[in-house]
Design an enzyme around this catalytic site. Structure first.
Site, PDB file in Angstrom:
ATOM      1  CB  VAL A  46      37.481  40.580  25.407  1.00 15.18           C
ATOM      2  CG1 VAL A  46      36.686  41.849  25.704  1.00 15.18           C
ATOM      3  CG2 VAL A  46      38.850  40.932  24.836  1.00 15.18           C
ATOM      4  CB  CYS A  47      33.636  36.939  26.679  1.00 16.28           C
ATOM      5  SG  CYS A  47      33.557  37.048  24.879  1.00 16.28           S
TER       6      CYS A  47
END
Length: 186
Positions: A46-47
């Site tokens: 996700v980062c």
């Protein structure tokens, strides 16, 4: 205890920024708006989507007088390696701050027992006061457009004491002037 309204604490960290390693302290943000954008770890899932989204808004944020600091408990060396190997992260021109000693993560009370930072966003005003906080669970990414909107509202409120920005406020929309006459009418 809420961190909103508290003052940023001293720190000394190293960041990867535009091809160089640079030292950063709280003195570097004095007199400026700043976003501390914490994320759990480099080389994750996700980062990079969040960091790339924020990179796409970086020029707009700079135009608003806002500096951005992406922070994880990885080292600045790891940030460089990720920047050099990922097309999404390679777009980033803002600071990628290493917090392997957990100073910033502890200062913002965002450190997990695992030694990783939670997914949190903190907006600091030119006086060093934390004005906005957003903390998301591991699997929920943030939206840089909404962050920009919130910063515009915070900056408007700072420039116009006595006025507040209602829900969904966008730059140029009407604001409110809280008074006893408005109580119960909105």
């Amino acid at each position: 205890m809420s961190i909103v309204g508290s003052t940023i604490k001293p720190f000394a960290n190293t960041a990867y920024h535009q091809g160089k390693f640079v030292g950063l302290t709280e003195a570097d943000i004095a007199g400026k708006w700043a976003v501390f954008f914490f994320y759990p770890a480099d080389f994750t899932f996700v980062c990079p989507t969040e960091l790339e989204d924020l990179a796409d808004k970086y020029a707009e944020l700079q135009g608003m007088g806002v500096e951005v600091f992406g922070v994880s408990t990885d080292t600045h060396f790891s940030h460089k390696a990720w920047h050099d190997s990922s097309p999404a992260i390679g777009k980033i021109n803002y600071y990628l701050v290493g917090d392997q000693n957990h100073t910033l993560s502890k200062n913002f009370d965002i450190l997990r027992d695992s030694g990783l930072a939670d997914r949190g966003t903190f907006v600091v005003d030119p006086d060093g006061t934390i004005q906005l906080v957003e903390i998301n669970p591991e699997g929920v990414g943030r939206n840089a457009s909404e962050l920009v909107r919130k910063i515009k509202a915070a900056q408007y409120g700072r420039a116009h004491p006595g006025e507040v920005c209602p829900a969904k406020w966008e730059e140029g929309d009407a604001t409110l002037a809280p008074s006893i006459d408005l109580v119960g009418k909105i």
